[in-house]
Design a protein around this motif. Structure first.
Motif, PDB file in Angstrom:
ATOM      1  N   HIS A 258       0.828  -1.208   0.000  1.00 48.34           N
ATOM      2  CA  HIS A 258       0.000   0.000   0.000  1.00 48.34           C
ATOM      3  C   HIS A 258       0.864   1.261   0.000  1.00 48.34           C
ATOM      4  N   ALA A 259       2.033   1.191   0.605  1.00 51.35           N
ATOM      5  CA  ALA A 259       2.926   2.351   0.653  1.00 51.35           C
ATOM      6  C   ALA A 259       3.381   2.785  -0.741  1.00 51.35           C
ATOM      7  N   LYS A 260       3.314   1.899  -1.697  1.00 52.88           N
ATOM      8  CA  LYS A 260       3.711   2.214  -3.071  1.00 52.88           C
ATOM      9  C   LYS A 260       2.611   2.950  -3.833  1.00 52.88           C
ATOM     10  N   VAL A 261       1.410   2.969  -3.284  1.00 47.96           N
ATOM     11  CA  VAL A 261       0.267   3.575  -3.959  1.00 47.96           C
ATOM     12  C   VAL A 261       0.215   5.060  -3.616  1.00 47.96           C
ATOM     13  N   LYS A 262       0.327   5.883  -4.627  1.00 45.07           N
ATOM     14  CA  LYS A 262       0.258   7.332  -4.423  1.00 45.07           C
ATOM     15  C   LYS A 262      -1.101   7.888  -4.834  1.00 45.07           C
ATOM     16  N   SER A 263      -1.794   7.196  -5.728  1.00 50.02           N
ATOM     17  CA  SER A 263      -3.118   7.638  -6.167  1.00 50.02           C
ATOM     18  C   SER A 263      -3.861   6.439  -6.743  1.00 50.02           C
ATOM     19  N   GLY A 264      -5.096   6.673  -7.145  1.00 47.04           N
ATOM     20  CA  GLY A 264      -5.898   5.619  -7.751  1.00 47.04           C
ATOM     21  C   GLY A 264      -5.290   5.073  -9.026  1.00 47.04           C
ATOM     22  N   ALA A 265      -4.430   5.858  -9.668  1.00 46.08           N
ATOM     23  CA  ALA A 265      -3.780   5.395 -10.895  1.00 46.08           C
ATOM     24  C   ALA A 265      -2.863   4.198 -10.622  1.00 46.08           C
ATOM     25  N   ASP A 266      -2.401   4.049  -9.382  1.00 47.73           N
ATOM     26  CA  ASP A 266      -1.499   2.951  -9.006  1.00 47.73           C
ATOM     27  C   ASP A 266      -2.256   1.685  -8.597  1.00 47.73           C
ATOM     28  N   PHE A 267      -3.577   1.772  -8.526  1.00 42.21           N
ATOM     29  CA  PHE A 267      -4.359   0.677  -7.975  1.00 42.21           C
ATOM     30  C   PHE A 267      -4.214  -0.658  -8.707  1.00 42.21           C
ATOM     31  N   PRO A 268      -4.206  -0.711 -10.036  1.00 45.77           N
ATOM     32  CA  PRO A 268      -4.090  -2.023 -10.689  1.00 45.77           C
ATOM     33  C   PRO A 268      -2.822  -2.802 -10.295  1.00 45.77           C
ATOM     34  N   ARG A 269      -1.708  -2.116 -10.135  1.00 40.78           N
ATOM     35  CA  ARG A 269      -0.478  -2.804  -9.702  1.00 40.78           C
ATOM     36  C   ARG A 269      -0.594  -3.275  -8.248  1.00 40.78           C
TER      37      ARG A 269
ATOM     38  N   ARG B 286     -23.909   9.541  -9.510  1.00 39.20           N
ATOM     39  CA  ARG B 286     -23.319  10.371 -10.565  1.00 39.20           C
ATOM     40  C   ARG B 286     -22.088  11.132 -10.058  1.00 39.20           C
ATOM     41  N   GLN B 287     -22.218  11.805  -8.912  1.00 39.81           N
ATOM     42  CA  GLN B 287     -21.074  12.546  -8.364  1.00 39.81           C
ATOM     43  C   GLN B 287     -19.983  11.584  -7.904  1.00 39.81           C
ATOM     44  N   PHE B 288     -20.391  10.450  -7.347  1.00 41.24           N
ATOM     45  CA  PHE B 288     -19.391   9.454  -6.938  1.00 41.24           C
ATOM     46  C   PHE B 288     -18.553   9.008  -8.138  1.00 41.24           C
ATOM     47  N   GLN B 289     -19.177   8.758  -9.266  1.00 42.54           N
ATOM     48  CA  GLN B 289     -18.430   8.329 -10.455  1.00 42.54           C
ATOM     49  C   GLN B 289     -17.464   9.418 -10.919  1.00 42.54           C
ATOM     50  N   THR B 290     -17.873  10.668 -10.821  1.00 42.71           N
ATOM     51  CA  THR B 290     -16.980  11.780 -11.162  1.00 42.71           C
ATOM     52  C   THR B 290     -15.776  11.791 -10.226  1.00 42.71           C
ATOM     53  N   ASP B 291     -16.033  11.654  -8.924  1.00 40.73           N
ATOM     54  CA  ASP B 291     -14.949  11.634  -7.932  1.00 40.73           C
ATOM     55  C   ASP B 291     -14.031  10.436  -8.140  1.00 40.73           C
ATOM     56  N   LEU B 292     -14.617   9.287  -8.434  1.00 41.10           N
ATOM     57  CA  LEU B 292     -13.838   8.075  -8.660  1.00 41.10           C
ATOM     58  C   LEU B 292     -12.925   8.245  -9.874  1.00 41.10           C
ATOM     59  N   ARG B 293     -13.447   8.782 -10.955  1.00 39.36           N
ATOM     60  CA  ARG B 293     -12.625   8.985 -12.171  1.00 39.36           C
ATOM     61  C   ARG B 293     -11.443   9.910 -11.870  1.00 39.36           C
ATOM     62  N   ALA B 294     -11.709  10.977 -11.137  1.00 36.06           N
ATOM     63  CA  ALA B 294     -10.624  11.899 -10.773  1.00 36.06           C
ATOM     64  C   ALA B 294      -9.569  11.176  -9.942  1.00 36.06           C
ATOM     65  N   HIS B 295     -10.018  10.347  -9.018  1.00 38.78           N
ATOM     66  CA  HIS B 295      -9.080   9.595  -8.179  1.00 38.78           C
ATOM     67  C   HIS B 295      -8.266   8.614  -9.024  1.00 38.78           C
ATOM     68  N   GLN B 296      -8.916   7.943  -9.934  1.00 34.51           N
ATOM     69  CA  GLN B 296      -8.223   6.980 -10.794  1.00 34.51           C
ATOM     70  C   GLN B 296      -7.213   7.664 -11.713  1.00 34.51           C
TER      71      GLN B 296
ATOM     72  N   GLY C 212      -5.359  10.034 -10.707  1.00 32.24           N
ATOM     73  CA  GLY C 212      -4.290  10.537  -9.857  1.00 32.24           C
ATOM     74  C   GLY C 212      -4.506  11.945  -9.342  1.00 32.24           C
ATOM     75  N   LYS C 213      -5.731  12.451  -9.438  1.00 34.26           N
ATOM     76  CA  LYS C 213      -6.010  13.824  -9.033  1.00 34.26           C
ATOM     77  C   LYS C 213      -6.292  13.978  -7.541  1.00 34.26           C
ATOM     78  N   THR C 214      -6.557  12.862  -6.844  1.00 40.61           N
ATOM     79  CA  THR C 214      -6.794  12.913  -5.402  1.00 40.61           C
ATOM     80  C   THR C 214      -6.034  11.786  -4.715  1.00 40.61           C
ATOM     81  N   ASP C 215      -5.728  11.981  -3.437  1.00 37.12           N
ATOM     82  CA  ASP C 215      -5.091  10.925  -2.659  1.00 37.12           C
ATOM     83  C   ASP C 215      -6.168  10.062  -1.995  1.00 37.12           C
ATOM     84  N   TYR C 216      -5.722   9.012  -1.320  1.00 42.15           N
ATOM     85  CA  TYR C 216      -6.626   8.038  -0.716  1.00 42.15           C
ATOM     86  C   TYR C 216      -7.570   8.677   0.302  1.00 42.15           C
ATOM     87  N   PHE C 217      -7.041   9.536   1.176  1.00 46.30           N
ATOM     88  CA  PHE C 217      -7.860  10.117   2.231  1.00 46.30           C
ATOM     89  C   PHE C 217      -8.901  11.081   1.665  1.00 46.30           C
TER      90      PHE C 217
END
Length: 130
Positions: free
Chosen positions: A11-22, A72-82, A84-89
């Motif tokens: 988990h320490a290697k994950v900086k954003s949602g973009a890192d999730f698949p690895r 709808r808003q959740f999907q927008t937030d999720l896409r932004a996270h994926q 790399g626009k937001t961190d986990y918290f």
């Protein structure tokens, strides 16, 4: 069997949602079959073979989960996270605000399913393969 120390190292290697698949592939390689994360406090229960499981401690103070999900808003937030626009918290705070109370990741199905606080499905996504 896997340990919280191994999971935390991955988990320490994950900086954003973009890192999730690895991250997903690394957990799968440890023998994790599925896991469920609570948005209320960030704890996760990891499940393996033969009923083995381990639970992480809460990651933050309790958050209130909105009573009605806003997919709808959740999907927008999720896409932004994926992207790399937001961190986990930040993402967890957005989940709570949009009524998402939990997610379950299934290694066998390569999916992540998000649920509201009443255990109703909000969204299921296929996890990209790396």
């Amino acid at each position: 069997m896997f340990t919280l120390e191994q999971i935390n190292a991955a988990h320490a290697k994950v900086k954003s949602g973009a890192d999730f698949p690895r991250y997903f592939e690394e957990l799968k390689g440890m023998g994790i079959a599925w896991y469920e994360t609570s948005v209320a406090d960030g704890h996760t229960v990891y499940h393996g073979a033969d009923g083995y499981k381990t639970t992480s401690p809460a990651r933050y103070a309790l958050r209130a989960i909105a009573g009605v999900a806003n997919p709808r808003q959740f999907q927008t937030d999720l896409r932004a996270h994926q992207q790399g626009k937001t961190d986990y918290f930040t993402f967890c705070g957005q989940c709570a605000a949009q009524g998402v109370g939990q997610w379950i990741v299934r290694m066998d199905l390569h999916t992540c399913t998000y649920y509201d606080r009443h255990a109703n499905e909000v969204l299921t996504e296929e996890i990209p393969r790396v």
